[in-house]
Design a protein around this motif. Structure first.
Motif, PDB file in Angstrom:
ATOM      1  N   HIS A  14       0.960  -1.029  -0.070  1.00  0.00           N
ATOM      2  CA  HIS A  14      -0.061   0.004   0.008  1.00  0.00           C
ATOM      3  C   HIS A  14       0.866   1.156   0.053  1.00  0.00           C
ATOM      4  CE1 HIS A  14       1.228  -0.136   4.022  1.00  0.00           C
ATOM      5  NE2 HIS A  14       0.696  -1.248   4.325  1.00  0.00           N
ATOM      6  N   ASN A  15       2.143   1.237   0.158  1.00  0.00           N
ATOM      7  CA  ASN A  15       3.031   2.189   0.179  1.00  0.00           C
ATOM      8  C   ASN A  15       2.728   3.426   1.089  1.00  0.00           C
ATOM      9  OD1 ASN A  15       4.828   1.105  -1.581  1.00  0.00           O
ATOM     10  ND2 ASN A  15       3.499   1.773  -3.244  1.00  0.00           N
ATOM     11  N   GLY A  16       2.146   2.656   2.328  1.00  0.00           N
ATOM     12  CA  GLY A  16       1.693   3.881   3.456  1.00  0.00           C
ATOM     13  C   GLY A  16       0.541   4.633   3.229  1.00  0.00           C
ATOM     14  N   SER A  17      -0.241   4.106   2.018  1.00  0.00           N
ATOM     15  CA  SER A  17      -1.542   4.759   1.678  1.00  0.00           C
ATOM     16  C   SER A  17      -2.864   4.185   2.387  1.00  0.00           C
ATOM     17  CB  SER A  17      -1.741   5.091   0.348  1.00  0.00           C
ATOM     18  OG  SER A  17      -2.889   5.350  -0.085  1.00  0.00           O
ATOM     19  N   LEU A  18      -3.507   4.381   3.207  1.00  0.00           N
ATOM     20  CA  LEU A  18      -4.895   3.877   3.805  1.00  0.00           C
ATOM     21  C   LEU A  18      -5.766   3.604   2.664  1.00  0.00           C
ATOM     22  CD1 LEU A  18      -6.538   2.540   5.522  1.00  0.00           C
ATOM     23  CD2 LEU A  18      -7.535   4.709   6.355  1.00  0.00           C
ATOM     24  N   ASP A  19      -5.896   4.528   1.412  1.00  0.00           N
ATOM     25  CA  ASP A  19      -6.793   4.428   0.455  1.00  0.00           C
ATOM     26  C   ASP A  19      -6.311   3.075  -0.445  1.00  0.00           C
ATOM     27  OD1 ASP A  19      -8.356   6.365   1.233  1.00  0.00           O
ATOM     28  OD2 ASP A  19      -7.295   7.814  -0.172  1.00  0.00           O
ATOM     29  N   THR A  20      -4.840   3.119  -0.739  1.00  0.00           N
ATOM     30  CA  THR A  20      -4.542   1.849  -1.428  1.00  0.00           C
ATOM     31  C   THR A  20      -4.580   0.519  -0.401  1.00  0.00           C
ATOM     32  OG1 THR A  20      -2.736   3.072  -2.374  1.00  0.00           O
ATOM     33  CG2 THR A  20      -2.623   0.807  -2.696  1.00  0.00           C
ATOM     34  N   ALA A  21      -4.325   0.520   0.696  1.00  0.00           N
ATOM     35  CA  ALA A  21      -4.646  -0.507   1.328  1.00  0.00           C
ATOM     36  C   ALA A  21      -6.094  -1.059   1.402  1.00  0.00           C
ATOM     37  CB  ALA A  21      -4.153  -0.309   3.041  1.00  0.00           C
ATOM     38  N   LEU A  22      -7.015   0.054   1.393  1.00  0.00           N
ATOM     39  CA  LEU A  22      -8.532  -0.457   1.381  1.00  0.00           C
ATOM     40  C   LEU A  22      -8.701  -1.062   0.032  1.00  0.00           C
ATOM     41  CD1 LEU A  22     -10.044   2.830   3.053  1.00  0.00           C
ATOM     42  CD2 LEU A  22     -10.271   0.576   4.053  1.00  0.00           C
ATOM     43  N   GLU A  23      -7.855  -0.572  -1.161  1.00  0.00           N
ATOM     44  CA  GLU A  23      -8.315  -1.088  -2.423  1.00  0.00           C
ATOM     45  C   GLU A  23      -7.565  -2.532  -2.420  1.00  0.00           C
ATOM     46  OE1 GLU A  23      -6.680   1.016  -5.819  1.00  0.00           O
ATOM     47  OE2 GLU A  23      -7.436   2.789  -4.725  1.00  0.00           O
ATOM     48  N   LEU A  24      -6.635  -3.111  -1.763  1.00  0.00           N
ATOM     49  CA  LEU A  24      -6.251  -4.185  -1.613  1.00  0.00           C
ATOM     50  C   LEU A  24      -6.991  -5.100  -0.818  1.00  0.00           C
ATOM     51  CD1 LEU A  24      -2.456  -3.241  -0.627  1.00  0.00           C
ATOM     52  CD2 LEU A  24      -3.159  -4.551  -2.824  1.00  0.00           C
ATOM     53  N   VAL A  25      -7.928  -4.659   0.100  1.00  0.00           N
ATOM     54  CA  VAL A  25      -8.653  -5.525   0.861  1.00  0.00           C
ATOM     55  C   VAL A  25      -9.871  -5.712  -0.022  1.00  0.00           C
ATOM     56  CG1 VAL A  25     -10.621  -5.312   2.687  1.00  0.00           C
ATOM     57  CG2 VAL A  25      -8.405  -4.563   3.046  1.00  0.00           C
ATOM     58  N   ASP A  26     -10.206  -4.687  -1.147  1.00  0.00           N
ATOM     59  CA  ASP A  26     -11.361  -4.926  -2.004  1.00  0.00           C
ATOM     60  C   ASP A  26     -10.836  -6.017  -2.958  1.00  0.00           C
ATOM     61  OD1 ASP A  26     -13.192  -2.988  -0.892  1.00  0.00           O
ATOM     62  OD2 ASP A  26     -12.671  -1.688  -2.408  1.00  0.00           O
ATOM     63  N   VAL A  27      -9.933  -6.004  -3.530  1.00  0.00           N
ATOM     64  CA  VAL A  27      -9.289  -6.869  -4.608  1.00  0.00           C
ATOM     65  C   VAL A  27      -9.301  -8.503  -3.621  1.00  0.00           C
ATOM     66  CG1 VAL A  27      -7.204  -7.702  -5.839  1.00  0.00           C
ATOM     67  CG2 VAL A  27      -8.209  -5.240  -5.939  1.00  0.00           C
ATOM     68  N   ALA A  28      -8.671  -8.485  -2.630  1.00  0.00           N
ATOM     69  CA  ALA A  28      -8.603  -9.699  -1.939  1.00  0.00           C
ATOM     70  C   ALA A  28     -10.062 -10.418  -1.715  1.00  0.00           C
ATOM     71  CB  ALA A  28      -7.748  -9.620  -0.610  1.00  0.00           C
ATOM     72  N   ALA A  29     -10.674  -9.806  -1.195  1.00  0.00           N
ATOM     73  CA  ALA A  29     -12.013 -10.288  -0.942  1.00  0.00           C
ATOM     74  C   ALA A  29     -12.831 -10.684  -2.321  1.00  0.00           C
ATOM     75  CB  ALA A  29     -12.938  -9.115  -0.306  1.00  0.00           C
ATOM     76  N   SER A  30     -12.575  -9.870  -3.242  1.00  0.00           N
ATOM     77  CA  SER A  30     -13.163 -10.162  -4.503  1.00  0.00           C
ATOM     78  C   SER A  30     -12.699 -11.208  -5.317  1.00  0.00           C
ATOM     79  CB  SER A  30     -13.518  -8.925  -5.722  1.00  0.00           C
ATOM     80  OG  SER A  30     -12.126  -8.379  -6.045  1.00  0.00           O
ATOM     81  N   SER A  31     -11.288 -11.641  -4.848  1.00  0.00           N
ATOM     82  CA  SER A  31     -10.879 -12.720  -5.655  1.00  0.00           C
ATOM     83  C   SER A  31     -11.097 -14.158  -4.846  1.00  0.00           C
ATOM     84  CB  SER A  31      -9.222 -12.469  -5.468  1.00  0.00           C
ATOM     85  OG  SER A  31      -8.538 -12.606  -4.264  1.00  0.00           O
ATOM     86  N   GLY A  32     -11.584 -13.917  -3.764  1.00  0.00           N
ATOM     87  CA  GLY A  32     -12.004 -15.150  -3.069  1.00  0.00           C
ATOM     88  C   GLY A  32     -11.074 -15.405  -2.000  1.00  0.00           C
ATOM     89  N   ALA A  33     -10.117 -14.673  -1.540  1.00  0.00           N
ATOM     90  CA  ALA A  33      -9.150 -15.053  -0.666  1.00  0.00           C
ATOM     91  C   ALA A  33      -9.858 -15.238   0.856  1.00  0.00           C
ATOM     92  CB  ALA A  33      -8.194 -13.944  -0.623  1.00  0.00           C
ATOM     93  N   ASP A  34      -9.419 -15.861   1.809  1.00  0.00           N
ATOM     94  CA  ASP A  34      -9.990 -16.134   3.130  1.00  0.00           C
ATOM     95  C   ASP A  34      -9.683 -15.056   3.971  1.00  0.00           C
ATOM     96  OD1 ASP A  34     -11.530 -18.721   2.759  1.00  0.00           O
ATOM     97  OD2 ASP A  34      -9.419 -19.251   2.244  1.00  0.00           O
ATOM     98  N   ILE A  35      -8.112 -14.735   3.683  1.00  0.00           N
ATOM     99  CA  ILE A  35      -7.428 -13.584   4.693  1.00  0.00           C
ATOM    100  C   ILE A  35      -6.930 -12.544   3.827  1.00  0.00           C
ATOM    101  CG2 ILE A  35      -5.597 -13.438   6.339  1.00  0.00           C
ATOM    102  CD1 ILE A  35      -6.336 -16.337   7.375  1.00  0.00           C
ATOM    103  N   VAL A  36      -6.647 -11.515   4.369  1.00  0.00           N
ATOM    104  CA  VAL A  36      -5.767 -10.307   4.017  1.00  0.00           C
ATOM    105  C   VAL A  36      -4.905 -10.040   4.905  1.00  0.00           C
ATOM    106  CG1 VAL A  36      -7.390  -8.485   4.074  1.00  0.00           C
ATOM    107  CG2 VAL A  36      -5.559  -8.345   2.301  1.00  0.00           C
ATOM    108  N   LYS A  37      -3.538 -10.191   4.698  1.00  0.00           N
ATOM    109  CA  LYS A  37      -2.441  -9.567   5.562  1.00  0.00           C
ATOM    110  C   LYS A  37      -1.631  -8.400   5.351  1.00  0.00           C
ATOM    111  CE  LYS A  37       1.552 -11.302   6.116  1.00  0.00           C
ATOM    112  NZ  LYS A  37       2.230 -10.214   6.463  1.00  0.00           N
ATOM    113  N   PHE A  38      -1.613  -7.915   6.607  1.00  0.00           N
ATOM    114  CA  PHE A  38      -0.796  -6.486   6.322  1.00  0.00           C
ATOM    115  C   PHE A  38       0.471  -6.732   7.173  1.00  0.00           C
ATOM    116  CE2 PHE A  38      -5.066  -5.410   4.812  1.00  0.00           C
ATOM    117  CZ  PHE A  38      -4.684  -4.440   3.834  1.00  0.00           C
ATOM    118  N   GLN A  39       1.008  -5.553   7.532  1.00  0.00           N
ATOM    119  CA  GLN A  39       2.371  -5.539   8.522  1.00  0.00           C
ATOM    120  C   GLN A  39       2.124  -4.365   9.353  1.00  0.00           C
ATOM    121  OE1 GLN A  39       6.073  -5.392   6.363  1.00  0.00           O
ATOM    122  NE2 GLN A  39       5.615  -7.662   5.696  1.00  0.00           N
TER     123      GLN A  39
END
Length: 181
Positions: A14-39
């Motif tokens: 996400h390069n420190g961007s909450l908006d990008t991190a939220l987009e990553l959640v959307d992509v993970a959820a729509s792809s069917g992943a069970d979990i999305v992991k950050f640091q």
């Protein structure tokens, strides 16, 4: 038969961007992943200004001089993680985050995390392993930077620190970028 769990590795992409991190959640959820992991980390708890960049970091982060500066650009605040966890709940995907120090793990444990993730670079961090074991949550331990003796030591530490019946999953992750064939 147990279901295979798919973890979408958002990491610090996400390069420190909450908006990008939220987009990553959307992509993970729509792809069917069970979990999305950050640091989750505090840059000054993880590195010093004397810590040099790895070669791949030099190649991709030309304007950055040291590890702390790089980490500061990749850091998400705890309030951002709370927002991510809330969004994950709404999108019915599990939120997970690796912590790199005890205080970060304790803060993560105040969220609705269902498990603890220990990064391979923290496999020999006894205080972190102790805190993970004492959480009572299932633990995923990455082993990509460890040898078998270190993995055995980590597992012994988790068991001896209060989690003899704790579910521990070992995960081998690539830690050499770019990875070798």
């Amino acid at each position: 038969m147990k279901k295979t769990i798919i973890i979408a590795e958002a990491g610090v992409n996400h390069n420190g961007s909450l908006d990008t991190a939220l987009e990553l959640v959307d992509v993970a959820a729509s792809s069917g992943a069970d979990i999305v992991k950050f640091q989750f980390f505090r840059p000054t708890n993880l590195a010093t200004k004397d810590a040099q960049l790895a070669k791949y970091q030099c190649d991709t982060s030309a304007s950055v001089e040291h590890q702390v500066e790089l980490l500061e650009k990749l850091e998400l605040s705890f309030s951002a993680l709370k927002e991510l966890e809330k969004t994950c709940r709404a999108k019915k995907i599990e939120f997970l985050s690796s912590a790199f120090d005890v205080s970060s793990l304790k803060r993560l444990n105040t969220l609705n995390c269902k498990r603890v993730k220990v990064a391979s670079g923290e496999l020999t961090n006894k205080p972190l392993l102790r805190t993970a074991a004492q959480s009572g949550l299932p633990i995923i331990v990455s082993t990509g930077m460890a040898d078998l003796d270190e993995i055995r030591w980590a597992l012994d530490t988790i068991v001896s620190e209060g989690a003899p019946l704790c579910q521990v999953t070992l995960l081998h992750c690539t830690t050499n970028y770019p990875s070798r064939y």
